[in-house]
Design a protein around this motif. Structure first.
Motif: not given
Ligand code: ADP
Length: 261
Positions: A222, A159, A206, A163
């Motif tokens: 997650l 992640n 999300r 991101y």
């Protein structure tokens, strides 16, 4: 054991109401269990044939060296998507198992410095990003399931990489704080708006479908992190600011210090 309403000295009507309530409760519990069982069976049944399909794709890719670029790309995409689906099914299976209390853990005393180093060198290779480790200068041990904690760190680093901009660093911090091991995954990426922060650990949640749909995740990463960490007696939390970055913090009970003689 499930919650039951039990009223000894109540009037008959209230007792009947309690009975009805209890019946509803046990039907609900039954249907939750059926749903979990269903998800678990479907995941299992789909994973097996997909694993076989991927095996064939891989063997064609390895043995045929006369494929044209178009065929090669088609087969590689098919294999990647198959692998992604297998991982998704594995996640669903693990979550369903955790829900019904059957998530199997192989807990053992592990050196976390090694685990972090292993995950980071793997992640650097496949992401092409710089991932730094900051750790206090000593060995940190905990009683955990090595493979599951590895999965947790892979999801968080994945992640952090997805991101954030390619030229920003990702940092893994490993520390001891009183009786706890603290592992942090820090990025200087997009950040997460405050109103979403409490929900990102939910299944399939999300933040921005439009932005995230291109990054190929499922929204389960997650929830797996949370489920695995909690099953090892730990906690996970997030601190993030939009446009500045995010810090995911895992705390786990540290292994008791060996007695010095
Ligand atoms: P996904 O497969 O979408 O990455 P996750 O469960 O791992 O699913 O994450 C849920 C959502 O939380 C992501 O879609 C993203 O919007 C947000 N998120 C997770 N980690 C980060 C991060 N390090 N920086 C910014 N947003 C993040």
């Amino acid at each position: 054991g499930q919650a039951q309403l039990y009223l000894k000295n109540a009037p008959t009507e209230v007792k009947e109401l309690a009975n009805t309530f209890n019946m509803m409760l046990s039907r609900l519990a039954q249907s939750w269990e059926q749903e979990r069982q269903f998800v678990s069976n479907v995941s299992h049944e789909l994973r097996t044939p997909l694993t076989i399909v991927n095996g064939y794709l891989q063997s064609v890719l390895r043995r045929q060296n006369n494929l044209n670029p178009h065929q090669l790309e088609a087969l590689e995409t098919a294999s990647l998507e198959t692998e992604r689906t297998i991982r998704l099914l594995q996640d669903l299976l693990d979550l369903a198992r955790a829900d019904s209390g059957y998530l199997h853990l192989r807990k053992e005393l592990c050196l976390l410095n090694d685990l972090v180093a292993e995950v980071v060198s793997m992640a650097e290779k496949y992401s092409g990003r710089v991932i730094k480790i900051e750790s206090i200068n000593r060995e940190i041990e905990a009683i955990i399931d090595y493979n599951r904690l590895k999965q947790v760190l892979i999801n968080l680093i994945d992640n952090a990489v997805k991101y954030s901009a390619a030229d920003t660093p990702v940092i893994i911090k490993l520390n001891l704080q009183s009786e706890e091991v603290i592992i942090q995954v820090c990025d200087h990426g997009f950040g997460i708006p405050l109103q979403h922060q409490s929900r990102i650990f939910e299944r399939f949640y999300r933040v921005d479908e439009a932005r995230t749909s291109t990054t190929g995740g499922s929204g389960l990463g997650l929830s797996i992190v949370k489920t695995f960490v909690e099953s090892m007696g730990g906690k996970v939390s997030v601190r993030s600011r939009l446009g500045e970055g995010s810090i995911f913090t895992i705390s786990l009970p540290a292994a008791p210090l060996p007695i010095k003689v």
